[in-house]
Write a protein that holds these residues in place. Structure first.
Motif, PDB file in Angstrom:
ATOM      1  N   VAL A  49      -7.960  63.192   9.949  1.00  0.00           N
ATOM      2  CA  VAL A  49      -7.630  62.653   8.634  1.00  0.00           C
ATOM      3  C   VAL A  49      -6.410  61.742   8.701  1.00  0.00           C
ATOM      4  O   VAL A  49      -6.373  60.686   8.058  1.00  0.00           O
ATOM      5  CB  VAL A  49      -7.409  63.803   7.623  1.00  0.00           C
ATOM      6  N   LEU A  53      -6.201  57.875   7.497  1.00  0.00           N
ATOM      7  CA  LEU A  53      -5.274  57.442   6.456  1.00  0.00           C
ATOM      8  C   LEU A  53      -4.239  56.443   6.968  1.00  0.00           C
ATOM      9  O   LEU A  53      -3.871  55.512   6.262  1.00  0.00           O
ATOM     10  CB  LEU A  53      -4.567  58.644   5.832  1.00  0.00           C
ATOM     11  N   PHE A  57      -7.504  53.110   6.940  1.00  0.00           N
ATOM     12  CA  PHE A  57      -7.408  52.783   5.515  1.00  0.00           C
ATOM     13  C   PHE A  57      -6.605  51.504   5.264  1.00  0.00           C
ATOM     14  O   PHE A  57      -7.064  50.637   4.504  1.00  0.00           O
ATOM     15  CB  PHE A  57      -6.827  53.967   4.736  1.00  0.00           C
TER      16      PHE A  57
END
Length: 119
Positions: A49, A53, A57
């Motif tokens: 994750v 992120l 992202f």
């Protein structure tokens, strides 16, 4: 009466009472929630994750901003061209009106260039 019966056959029942939803809708909600739960569990087990992120992202966001800026530039250019075309059309209309006014003043108003009157 036959058309009313046909309409009733095509109607989908969404509720069985005023406060209780139909079993079909309940089963759809349950199926979607189950699928989303399984997807989220698998994703959290197999995806880093923090990497998503912190690395991916911002990259995706940057690409979206570039595309947005390009689309905005194209839209502004189209609007500029449209406004310029409308201004040119208005200017031509004004020039034609001025020519007509000059012709009426020069030739006395009711007389055309050919000499005939326009009454």
């Amino acid at each position: 009466q036959k058309t009313k019966k046909t309409q009733q056959q095509r109607t989908m029942v969404l509720t069985t009472t005023g406060t209780r939803s139909a079993p079909f809708i309940d089963s759809l909600y349950w199926a979607f929630s189950y699928l989303l739960g399984v997807l989220a569990t698998r994703a959290s087990e197999n995806v880093n994750v923090f990497e998503v992120l912190l690395l991916h992202f911002p990259n995706v966001l940057g690409q979206n901003v570039r595309v947005y800026r390009e689309m905005r530039r194209v839209a502004v250019e189209k609007k500029r061209r449209r406004v310029a075309a409308e201004a040119e059309k208005w200017r031509k209309h004004q020039m034609e009106a001025m020519r007509e006014n000059r012709g009426e003043r020069f030739y006395g108003g009711g007389v055309n260039i050919g000499g005939s009157t326009s009454h």
